[in-house]
Design an enzyme around this catalytic site. Structure first.
Site, PDB file in Angstrom:
ATOM      1  N   ASP A 162      51.900  43.986 -62.848  1.00 25.95           N
ATOM      2  CA  ASP A 162      51.130  45.524 -63.107  1.00 25.95           C
ATOM      3  C   ASP A 162      51.203  46.081 -64.376  1.00 25.95           C
ATOM      4  OD1 ASP A 162      50.155  46.501 -60.083  1.00 25.95           O
ATOM      5  OD2 ASP A 162      51.803  44.973 -60.185  1.00 25.95           O
ATOM      6  N   ASP A 189      47.725  41.830 -61.775  1.00 26.66           N
ATOM      7  CA  ASP A 189      47.413  42.865 -62.414  1.00 26.66           C
ATOM      8  C   ASP A 189      48.099  42.937 -63.914  1.00 26.66           C
ATOM      9  OD1 ASP A 189      46.070  44.079 -60.362  1.00 26.66           O
ATOM     10  OD2 ASP A 189      47.244  45.916 -59.921  1.00 26.66           O
ATOM     11  N   TYR A 192      44.569  45.440 -66.681  1.00 27.46           N
ATOM     12  CA  TYR A 192      43.805  46.618 -66.078  1.00 27.46           C
ATOM     13  C   TYR A 192      42.264  47.087 -66.881  1.00 27.46           C
ATOM     14  CZ  TYR A 192      47.338  48.193 -62.964  1.00 27.46           C
ATOM     15  OH  TYR A 192      48.557  48.129 -61.973  1.00 27.46           O
ATOM     16  N   ASN A 222      44.457  42.794 -57.805  1.00 32.45           N
ATOM     17  CA  ASN A 222      43.211  43.740 -57.348  1.00 32.45           C
ATOM     18  C   ASN A 222      42.560  43.827 -58.686  1.00 32.45           C
ATOM     19  OD1 ASN A 222      45.519  45.228 -57.340  1.00 32.45           O
ATOM     20  ND2 ASN A 222      43.873  47.135 -57.302  1.00 32.45           N
ATOM     21  N   HIS A 305      50.436  38.896 -55.242  1.00 33.87           N
ATOM     22  CA  HIS A 305      50.472  40.415 -55.634  1.00 33.87           C
ATOM     23  C   HIS A 305      50.963  41.497 -54.836  1.00 33.87           C
ATOM     24  CE1 HIS A 305      49.120  43.386 -58.239  1.00 33.87           C
ATOM     25  NE2 HIS A 305      48.233  43.811 -57.677  1.00 33.87           N
ATOM     26  N   HIS A 315      49.879  51.656 -50.764  1.00 33.87           N
ATOM     27  CA  HIS A 315      49.627  50.426 -50.316  1.00 33.87           C
ATOM     28  C   HIS A 315      50.255  49.912 -48.886  1.00 33.87           C
ATOM     29  CE1 HIS A 315      47.167  50.156 -53.911  1.00 33.87           C
ATOM     30  NE2 HIS A 315      48.543  50.203 -54.869  1.00 33.87           N
ATOM     31  N   HIS A 342      51.738  45.095 -57.549  1.00 33.77           N
ATOM     32  CA  HIS A 342      50.798  46.005 -56.639  1.00 33.77           C
ATOM     33  C   HIS A 342      51.241  47.616 -56.550  1.00 33.77           C
ATOM     34  CE1 HIS A 342      47.024  46.709 -54.718  1.00 33.77           C
ATOM     35  NE2 HIS A 342      47.395  46.645 -53.492  1.00 33.77           N
ATOM     36  N   HIS A 344      53.518  50.498 -57.392  1.00 25.96           N
ATOM     37  CA  HIS A 344      54.165  50.976 -58.732  1.00 25.96           C
ATOM     38  C   HIS A 344      55.391  51.312 -58.636  1.00 25.96           C
ATOM     39  CE1 HIS A 344      49.587  51.121 -60.351  1.00 25.96           C
ATOM     40  NE2 HIS A 344      49.978  49.704 -59.776  1.00 25.96           N
TER      41      HIS A 344
END
Length: 451
Positions: A162, A189, A192, A222, A305, A315, A342, A344
């Site tokens: 991420d 990720d 972004y 995602n 992820h 999530h 996923h 954070h």
């Protein structure tokens, strides 16, 4: 006569009895410790980085990154604005002297009003292990250098998911750059970009200083999907730019694949590819696990992820369906470690299986705290689940050093005031020599993974 510290840092004399002195010192220690802990304040999201206009010639390589591409081979990927640039890589072990040349393939894509540059993918090799190579892309432009991973343990991996493109991303990348690692692992990720395609280009430029020198092995998240119903299928940009060794590992999709390096077998799964028992990914996973030779690769590590074990409120439960289908396969195969993103924040589990601690299960680590623009997920479920060993909502990165066939050292480094502060670490023992292997043979048979 005894001396006690004053608030000024100077010591003064006292005639207190020893028991009272011990009590005073204990109180001082607790107060000081609490004050130090209170000084740390969770960082706020930082602004997106600004990238100056690049005036390099159209034929010059940009966004250079490398990845493993089978035994003793490396894939070099770069982009040019000139469609006529050749997909060649010249390389050698002496600066400026290129004794070898390889030619690869290229592609491009359009996304609404955006058209990508020419994306080159060229596999070079065979390469010597643990060796520095100097290379040039497309016949012109600057010289780059890379280092191949060692053939045997020990080996070190940098881990951060991420990432995004913020000030915290830059801190994370700076800290990874200080780590003497061999391969970077990224559980989804990346840029972004979120449909704004030029952000893929700025991300490529941002990570080039690191990604051009050590292989980056990634899987999708995602934010890579970018699908538009009836117009665009998902992952078009990701697949075009970040080609991984799926063909080399017998996979039919760039969204899931495996690779081996030193004494470890890595499986990169797709949280956003079909994963039910009738899917290609499920069948491929069973096949790949059945081919793992734990004598050659005693460590078995999986990345995807969406975490399966997550006590953060963000999530929550999103990985449950995939976990229900695939966890029995990973458990039966004695997977040692699972890395996810996923969420954070950072979280490390005990060895766990089927929702509770299990000495024959995998250690699960969530490390989606690379620095993205959405900020941290700071709300956790309380009380902390029994299987959860450590959790904290801070930006940071991880380092995994596999020392030998039985022991690996994991550490997580928080971004504290732009300095990498080691905040969690643990020795992990491989399951390969444990009693778990023999214990699970009946499960392997039930899953048709061994005769």
């Amino acid at each position: 006569m005894t001396f006690l510290p004053c608030s000024s840092g100077v010591f003064r004399r006292t005639n207190l009895p020893p028991m009272e002195i011990q009590l005073v010192l204990t109180v001082i220690f607790v107060v000081v410790s609490a004050t130090v802990a209170a000084d740390y304040v969770r960082p706020l999201p930082r602004k997106a980085l600004q990238f100056p206009w690049d005036l390099k010639p159209a034929s010059y390589p940009q966004q250079v990154h490398i990845s493993l591409a089978g035994d003793k081979h490396m894939r070099v990927t770069w982009i040019t604005d000139d469609d006529s640039s050749p997909s060649i890589v010249e390389y050698g072990t002496i600066p400026g002297r290129y004794d070898n040349l390889a030619e690869g393939e290229s592609n491009s894509y359009s996304y609404l009003l955006y058209s990508s540059g020419k994306i080159h993918h060229t596999v070079i090799g065979p390469l010597e292990d643990n060796t520095v190579y100097f290379y040039r892309c497309g016949g012109e432009g600057p010289e780059f250098q890379l280092k191949t991973p060692p053939a045997q343990l020990p080996i070190t991996f940098a881990v951060a998911g991420d990432l995004g493109q913020t000030g915290w991303t830059k801190s994370t990348l700076d800290h990874i750059g200080q780590c003497k690692y061999d391969v970077h692992l990224l559980p989804g990720d990346l840029s972004y970009a979120d449909y704004i395609q030029h952000r893929w280009d700025t991300f490529g430029k941002l990570v080039e200083p690191l990604a051009s020198t050590r292989p980056w092995m990634v899987t999708q998240g995602n934010h890579e999907k970018e699908s538009i119903p009836l117009i665009k299928d998902g992952f078009e940009s990701y697949n075009a730019r970040w080609k991984m060794p799926f063909e080399e590992s017998g996979s039919s999709s760039n969204l899931y694949y495996s690779f081996e390096v030193a004494g470890a077998h890595f499986i990169m799964l797709g949280s956003y590819a079909d994963y039910d028992k009738y899917s290609d990914q499920y069948r491929w996973l069973k096949m790949d696990l059945s081919k793992v030779d734990r004598k050659r690769t005693p460590w078995l590590i999986v990345l995807f992820h969406v975490p399966w074990y997550n006590s953060n409120k963000a999530h929550q439960g999103e990985g449950s369906d995939m976990m229900e289908v695939m966890e029995p396969l990973l458990y039966a195969a004695n997977v040692d470690l699972v890395l996810a993103g996923h969420v954070h924040a950072y979280e490390r589990s005990k060895r766990v299986h089927n929702g509770r601690s299990d000495p024959c299960g995998a250690v699960h680590i969530t490390i989606g705290d690379g620095g993205n623009r959405e900020g941290l997920a700071s709300r956790y479920i309380n009380p902390q689940p029994e299987w959860s060993a450590f959790r904290e909502a801070s930006f940071g990165h991880g380092e995994l050093k596999i020392v030998n066939s039985t022991h690996a050292f994991w550490s997580w480094h928080r971004n504290d005031d732009d300095e990498p502060v080691k905040s969690d670490d643990i020795w992990i023992t491989s399951l390969v020599n444990s009693g778990c292997v023999e214990q699970k043979r009946h499960e392997l048979r039930n899953l048709h993974m061994i005769p």
